[in-house]
Design a protein around this motif. Structure first.
Motif, PDB file in Angstrom:
ATOM      1  N   ASP A  34      -0.886  14.761  -5.100  1.00  0.00           N
ATOM      2  CA  ASP A  34      -1.380  14.414  -3.769  1.00  0.00           C
ATOM      3  C   ASP A  34      -2.619  13.530  -3.825  1.00  0.00           C
ATOM      4  O   ASP A  34      -2.849  12.707  -2.936  1.00  0.00           O
ATOM      5  CB  ASP A  34      -1.708  15.690  -2.986  1.00  0.00           C
ATOM      6  N   GLY A  35      -3.455  13.720  -4.854  1.00  0.00           N
ATOM      7  CA  GLY A  35      -4.701  12.969  -4.953  1.00  0.00           C
ATOM      8  C   GLY A  35      -5.669  13.666  -5.881  1.00  0.00           C
ATOM      9  O   GLY A  35      -5.311  14.588  -6.621  1.00  0.00           O
ATOM     10  N   ILE A  36      -6.923  13.240  -5.828  1.00  0.00           N
ATOM     11  CA  ILE A  36      -7.968  13.794  -6.687  1.00  0.00           C
ATOM     12  C   ILE A  36      -8.779  14.814  -5.902  1.00  0.00           C
ATOM     13  O   ILE A  36      -9.193  14.557  -4.761  1.00  0.00           O
ATOM     14  CB  ILE A  36      -8.881  12.677  -7.215  1.00  0.00           C
ATOM     15  N   CYS A  37      -9.012  15.966  -6.515  1.00  0.00           N
ATOM     16  CA  CYS A  37      -9.798  17.025  -5.886  1.00  0.00           C
ATOM     17  C   CYS A  37     -11.115  17.217  -6.629  1.00  0.00           C
ATOM     18  O   CYS A  37     -11.173  17.091  -7.859  1.00  0.00           O
ATOM     19  CB  CYS A  37      -9.040  18.351  -5.888  1.00  0.00           C
ATOM     20  N   ASN A  38     -12.157  17.518  -5.877  1.00  0.00           N
ATOM     21  CA  ASN A  38     -13.427  17.946  -6.457  1.00  0.00           C
ATOM     22  C   ASN A  38     -13.304  19.447  -6.678  1.00  0.00           C
ATOM     23  O   ASN A  38     -13.351  20.227  -5.726  1.00  0.00           O
ATOM     24  CB  ASN A  38     -14.571  17.611  -5.505  1.00  0.00           C
ATOM     25  N   SER A  52      -5.481  17.636 -15.150  1.00  0.00           N
ATOM     26  CA  SER A  52      -4.303  17.340 -14.331  1.00  0.00           C
ATOM     27  C   SER A  52      -3.429  18.582 -14.146  1.00  0.00           C
ATOM     28  O   SER A  52      -2.288  18.472 -13.726  1.00  0.00           O
ATOM     29  CB  SER A  52      -3.487  16.217 -14.972  1.00  0.00           C
ATOM     30  N   PHE A  53      -3.967  19.759 -14.479  1.00  0.00           N
ATOM     31  CA  PHE A  53      -3.193  21.004 -14.352  1.00  0.00           C
ATOM     32  C   PHE A  53      -4.151  22.136 -13.991  1.00  0.00           C
ATOM     33  O   PHE A  53      -5.349  22.080 -14.260  1.00  0.00           O
ATOM     34  CB  PHE A  53      -2.457  21.321 -15.653  1.00  0.00           C
ATOM     35  N   ARG A  54      -3.583  23.196 -13.382  1.00  0.00           N
ATOM     36  CA  ARG A  54      -4.362  24.354 -12.966  1.00  0.00           C
ATOM     37  C   ARG A  54      -4.156  25.564 -13.868  1.00  0.00           C
ATOM     38  O   ARG A  54      -4.939  26.521 -13.801  1.00  0.00           O
ATOM     39  CB  ARG A  54      -3.989  24.770 -11.538  1.00  0.00           C
ATOM     40  N   GLU A  55      -3.098  25.545 -14.675  1.00  0.00           N
ATOM     41  CA  GLU A  55      -2.787  26.688 -15.524  1.00  0.00           C
ATOM     42  C   GLU A  55      -2.646  26.223 -16.962  1.00  0.00           C
ATOM     43  O   GLU A  55      -2.318  25.064 -17.223  1.00  0.00           O
ATOM     44  CB  GLU A  55      -1.495  27.363 -15.061  1.00  0.00           C
ATOM     45  N   GLY A  56      -2.930  27.150 -17.876  1.00  0.00           N
ATOM     46  CA  GLY A  56      -2.806  26.806 -19.275  1.00  0.00           C
ATOM     47  C   GLY A  56      -4.072  27.152 -20.043  1.00  0.00           C
ATOM     48  O   GLY A  56      -4.912  27.938 -19.585  1.00  0.00           O
ATOM     49  N   SER A  95     -17.150   0.134   1.045  1.00  0.00           N
ATOM     50  CA  SER A  95     -18.052   1.109   0.424  1.00  0.00           C
ATOM     51  C   SER A  95     -17.494   1.471  -0.947  1.00  0.00           C
ATOM     52  O   SER A  95     -16.908   2.541  -1.144  1.00  0.00           O
ATOM     53  CB  SER A  95     -18.162   2.361   1.312  1.00  0.00           C
ATOM     54  N   PRO A  96     -17.666   0.589  -1.941  1.00  0.00           N
ATOM     55  CA  PRO A  96     -16.999   0.754  -3.231  1.00  0.00           C
ATOM     56  C   PRO A  96     -17.425   1.985  -4.022  1.00  0.00           C
ATOM     57  O   PRO A  96     -16.701   2.430  -4.906  1.00  0.00           O
ATOM     58  CB  PRO A  96     -17.376  -0.534  -3.974  1.00  0.00           C
ATOM     59  N   TYR A  97     -18.594   2.554  -3.708  1.00  0.00           N
ATOM     60  CA  TYR A  97     -19.069   3.710  -4.464  1.00  0.00           C
ATOM     61  C   TYR A  97     -18.598   5.036  -3.866  1.00  0.00           C
ATOM     62  O   TYR A  97     -18.832   6.096  -4.443  1.00  0.00           O
ATOM     63  CB  TYR A  97     -20.602   3.700  -4.554  1.00  0.00           C
ATOM     64  N   SER A  98     -17.974   4.979  -2.713  1.00  0.00           N
ATOM     65  CA  SER A  98     -17.475   6.209  -2.094  1.00  0.00           C
ATOM     66  C   SER A  98     -16.233   6.695  -2.817  1.00  0.00           C
ATOM     67  O   SER A  98     -15.358   5.906  -3.183  1.00  0.00           O
ATOM     68  CB  SER A  98     -17.146   5.966  -0.611  1.00  0.00           C
ATOM     69  N   SER A  99     -16.158   8.016  -3.012  1.00  0.00           N
ATOM     70  CA  SER A  99     -14.980   8.612  -3.651  1.00  0.00           C
ATOM     71  C   SER A  99     -13.873   8.786  -2.611  1.00  0.00           C
ATOM     72  O   SER A  99     -14.088   8.576  -1.410  1.00  0.00           O
ATOM     73  CB  SER A  99     -15.346   9.963  -4.270  1.00  0.00           C
ATOM     74  N   ARG A 100     -12.718   9.183  -3.104  1.00  0.00           N
ATOM     75  CA  ARG A 100     -11.580   9.397  -2.211  1.00  0.00           C
ATOM     76  C   ARG A 100     -10.915  10.716  -2.591  1.00  0.00           C
ATOM     77  O   ARG A 100      -9.794  10.772  -3.081  1.00  0.00           O
ATOM     78  CB  ARG A 100     -10.599   8.234  -2.332  1.00  0.00           C
ATOM     79  N   PHE A 101     -11.649  11.788  -2.343  1.00  0.00           N
ATOM     80  CA  PHE A 101     -11.176  13.109  -2.732  1.00  0.00           C
ATOM     81  C   PHE A 101     -10.196  13.674  -1.712  1.00  0.00           C
ATOM     82  O   PHE A 101     -10.264  13.372  -0.519  1.00  0.00           O
ATOM     83  CB  PHE A 101     -12.348  14.072  -2.900  1.00  0.00           C
ATOM     84  N   TRP A 102      -9.334  14.555  -2.223  1.00  0.00           N
ATOM     85  CA  TRP A 102      -8.364  15.274  -1.407  1.00  0.00           C
ATOM     86  C   TRP A 102      -8.971  16.621  -1.018  1.00  0.00           C
ATOM     87  O   TRP A 102      -9.550  17.321  -1.843  1.00  0.00           O
ATOM     88  CB  TRP A 102      -7.084  15.473  -2.199  1.00  0.00           C
ATOM     89  N   ARG A 103      -8.836  16.983   0.243  1.00  0.00           N
ATOM     90  CA  ARG A 103      -9.424  18.222   0.740  1.00  0.00           C
ATOM     91  C   ARG A 103      -8.659  19.450   0.229  1.00  0.00           C
ATOM     92  O   ARG A 103      -7.438  19.508   0.298  1.00  0.00           O
ATOM     93  CB  ARG A 103      -9.402  18.212   2.268  1.00  0.00           C
ATOM     94  N   LEU A 155      -8.464  30.951 -15.806  1.00  0.00           N
ATOM     95  CA  LEU A 155      -8.314  32.156 -15.000  1.00  0.00           C
ATOM     96  C   LEU A 155      -8.126  31.844 -13.520  1.00  0.00           C
ATOM     97  O   LEU A 155      -7.598  32.668 -12.771  1.00  0.00           O
ATOM     98  CB  LEU A 155      -9.548  33.058 -15.172  1.00  0.00           C
ATOM     99  N   GLY A 156      -8.576  30.668 -13.109  1.00  0.00           N
ATOM    100  CA  GLY A 156      -8.456  30.301 -11.704  1.00  0.00           C
ATOM    101  C   GLY A 156      -9.207  29.013 -11.417  1.00  0.00           C
ATOM    102  O   GLY A 156      -9.978  28.519 -12.240  1.00  0.00           O
ATOM    103  N   SER A 157      -8.958  28.467 -10.241  1.00  0.00           N
ATOM    104  CA  SER A 157      -9.615  27.223  -9.845  1.00  0.00           C
ATOM    105  C   SER A 157      -9.861  27.222  -8.346  1.00  0.00           C
ATOM    106  O   SER A 157      -9.261  28.004  -7.595  1.00  0.00           O
ATOM    107  CB  SER A 157      -8.775  26.007 -10.236  1.00  0.00           C
ATOM    108  N   TYR A 158     -10.745  26.348  -7.910  1.00  0.00           N
ATOM    109  CA  TYR A 158     -11.065  26.193  -6.488  1.00  0.00           C
ATOM    110  C   TYR A 158     -11.273  24.713  -6.213  1.00  0.00           C
ATOM    111  O   TYR A 158     -11.935  24.013  -6.999  1.00  0.00           O
ATOM    112  CB  TYR A 158     -12.328  26.983  -6.137  1.00  0.00           C
ATOM    113  N   ASP A 159     -10.709  24.226  -5.115  1.00  0.00           N
ATOM    114  CA  ASP A 159     -10.881  22.838  -4.699  1.00  0.00           C
ATOM    115  C   ASP A 159     -11.801  22.785  -3.492  1.00  0.00           C
ATOM    116  O   ASP A 159     -11.627  23.546  -2.527  1.00  0.00           O
ATOM    117  CB  ASP A 159      -9.536  22.212  -4.324  1.00  0.00           C
ATOM    118  N   LYS A 160     -12.754  21.877  -3.530  1.00  0.00           N
ATOM    119  CA  LYS A 160     -13.708  21.750  -2.429  1.00  0.00           C
ATOM    120  C   LYS A 160     -12.988  21.421  -1.131  1.00  0.00           C
ATOM    121  O   LYS A 160     -12.135  20.537  -1.083  1.00  0.00           O
ATOM    122  CB  LYS A 160     -14.739  20.664  -2.754  1.00  0.00           C
ATOM    123  N   THR A 161     -13.367  22.136  -0.077  1.00  0.00           N
ATOM    124  CA  THR A 161     -12.714  21.992   1.226  1.00  0.00           C
ATOM    125  C   THR A 161     -13.520  21.126   2.185  1.00  0.00           C
ATOM    126  O   THR A 161     -12.966  20.290   2.897  1.00  0.00           O
ATOM    127  CB  THR A 161     -12.499  23.387   1.851  1.00  0.00           C
TER     128      THR A 161
END
Length: 510
Positions: free
Chosen positions: A306-310, A278-282, A350-358, A322-328
């Motif tokens: 905002d939501g869940i990112c892959n 739930s965090f990008r730094e630390g 479609s219950p198996y579909s995810s709901r990722f944030w871009r 050191l860093g992170s990247y979110d799937k676009t």
């Protein structure tokens, strides 16, 4: 010959034959030489056809070719969306029909232009194909040029033209061979001019390939290297949800063995490892990552306001992020449902579909002094997306190597992993960088800057893989100019269609 081609069923049977040759010649089935002739039956089928009829004939070929090549989409719909087989089959047909528009519009275009202007199909066909391949939107882009991924001497032009240039070459070969056979069958003559032009073109392409291969080998020999270890635990997407703790433990155990035996500079886990942050730094507890004492790059779910990112995270030996990247570029119906934000009830269907944030960032990551580019899953089959990532972000720190974290388990034991790897390998040529791909169930691989698959794992196997990766500098014509050949082909196509339409109007007025 006329007796055969004049039969009313011939155009449709020829279209089916072209479709079959298309998918048999593509990556996965790997009969690459069939792609040099797959359009020849279709050329014969289109002789004398009006543009509208040509569109339908070409569409049949496209539907057959893409249905055969994308048969694994059935498994994807079953896994991702929980669809029963009949609905998954309908999904395959719809996808094949959509992707088949490329061949339909190509057939329409060459008949319109060749008949309207009297130009030889040899020159028209590759231009129209390249324009359509560039601009027709596809859920799963499948560039024709990727079928030649094993022929390194032919594919090196991709650092100048991108994979579209290789597609252009393949269609050019088809068109010339058709023209030669047509001239011989009808007039008993050999058209030496187009045949000589093809021979000269192939000689130049192969010569360029040899020159670039030697140059790449010289650069690799003098480059700094990074020793990278890949972990393929052979755990599919279903395992991540059912037995997450065991899956994570297996990744840790495989990584410890890898570090003890090989001492890599970096360990890489695939997409979708059951880690949620739930965090990008630390700083992350090193015990949770296996106490490796080595930097680690791994896939994870990032939960934000905002939501869940892959996402993917890079941590140092102490666990510091050191860093992170979110799937676009998200997979429709798997990672999101189109129009799902507007109509949330679609997710209940479609219950198996995810709901990722871009994701939004195109910044590279830093591992010490080394700049690395990172993509997730099928982002590596989109040339322009990888080109953006390789631009270096706001500070123009051009990456020295590309990493891709993937989960191909959704598609079962099929040809999809080979197709994915073949398409991705062209990013190495286009940008002249090594590509490191790690997957859950295969194929994990090291691809050198010439697009050659140096080392790879099997499909649905548990194993680790290690190699030293050259860290290169500089940019290519493609990384600077992008899909210029696609834009040029589209301009020529549009100009030719406009010319035909203007001429037709003049004739009507007269």
């Amino acid at each position: 010959m006329n007796r055969i081609t004049s039969h009313p069923f011939f155009p449709w049977l020829a279209a089916v034959a072209s479709g079959i040759l298309l998918f048999l010649g593509y990556a996965g089935f790997d009969q690459f030489y069939l792609e040099w002739i797959f359009l020849v039956p279709l050329f014969w089928a289109l002789r004398g056809a009006r543009p509208r009829r040509a569109f339908l004939i070409g569409w049949v070929a496209g539907i057959v070719g893409h249905a055969g090549g994308f048969y694994w989409v059935i498994e994807m719909f079953k896994q991702f969306a929980g669809a029963p087989f009949p609905f998954a089959l309908v999904g395959l047909v719809l996808l094949a029909a959509s992707n088949g528009i490329v061949m339909a519009a190509w057939a329409w275009g060459i008949r319109l232009i060749a008949a309207g202007r009297g130009w030889q199909v040899v020159w028209v066909a590759p231009v129209v194909w390249t324009a359509m391949e560039k601009f027709w939107p596809e859920v799963f882009p499948n560039y024709l040029g990727a079928s030649q991924y094993r022929l390194s001497h032919l594919t090196q032009i991709a650092d100048f033209t991108g994979v579209l240039g290789v597609s252009f070459l393949v269609v050019y070969i088809n068109a010339t061979l058709y023209w030669v056979t047509a001239c011989w069958c009808e007039e008993r003559r050999v058209p030496w001019r187009p045949l000589s032009a093809l021979a000269l073109s192939l000689l130049l392409v192969v010569g360029y390939g040899e020159m670039r291969l030697r140059e790449v080998e010289r650069q690799v020999a003098s480059a700094q290297t990074l020793k990278v270890g890949l972990v393929q635990a052979n755990r599919g997407a279903a395992d991540m949800h059912v037995d997450a703790d065991t899956v994570l433990k297996e990744h840790r155990d495989l990584s410890r063995g890898l570090v003890e035996s090989e001492r890599p500079d970096l360990v890489v886990w695939p997409e979708g490892v059951p880690v949620s942050l739930s965090f990008r730094e630390g700083v992350l507890p090193t015990a949770a990552l296996g106490d490796l004492g080595t930097p680690l790059l791994f896939g994870a779910c990032l939960r934000t306001a905002d939501g869940i990112c892959n996402s993917a995270f890079l941590v140092d030996r102490s666990g510091r992020i050191l860093g992170s990247y979110d799937k676009t570029v998200l997979v429709p119906f798997g990672e999101y449902i189109p129009f799902g934000d507007t109509f949330p009830s679609l997710y209940s269907w479609s219950p198996y579909s995810s709901r990722f944030w871009r994701g939004q960032s195109e910044e590279p990551l830093l591992l010490g002094n080394h700049v690395i580019s990172l993509s997730i899953c099928y982002e590596d089959i989109f040339p322009l997306h990888i080109r953006k990532l390789m631009a270096g972000g706001k500070e123009r720190r051009v990456p020295e190597v590309m990493f891709n974290l993937t989960n191909d388990s959704w598609y079962g034991k099929s040809t999809e992993p080979v197709q994915h790897l073949a398409l991705a390998s062209f990013r190495s040529i286009e940008n002249r960088r090594s590509l490191v791909r790690v997957t859950n169930t295969g194929i994990s691989a090291f691809v050198d800057p010439a697009g050659r698959i140096v080392k790879s794992t099997g499909i649905w196997t548990k194993e680790t893989l290690v190699d030293k990766i050259p860290l290169l500098q500089g940019r290519t014509v493609y990384s600077t100019a992008g899909d210029w050949i696609g834009w040029l082909s589209a301009f020529l196509f549009a100009a030719a269609v406009t010319s035909v339409c203007v001429s037709a109007r003049r004739k009507l007025r007269e």
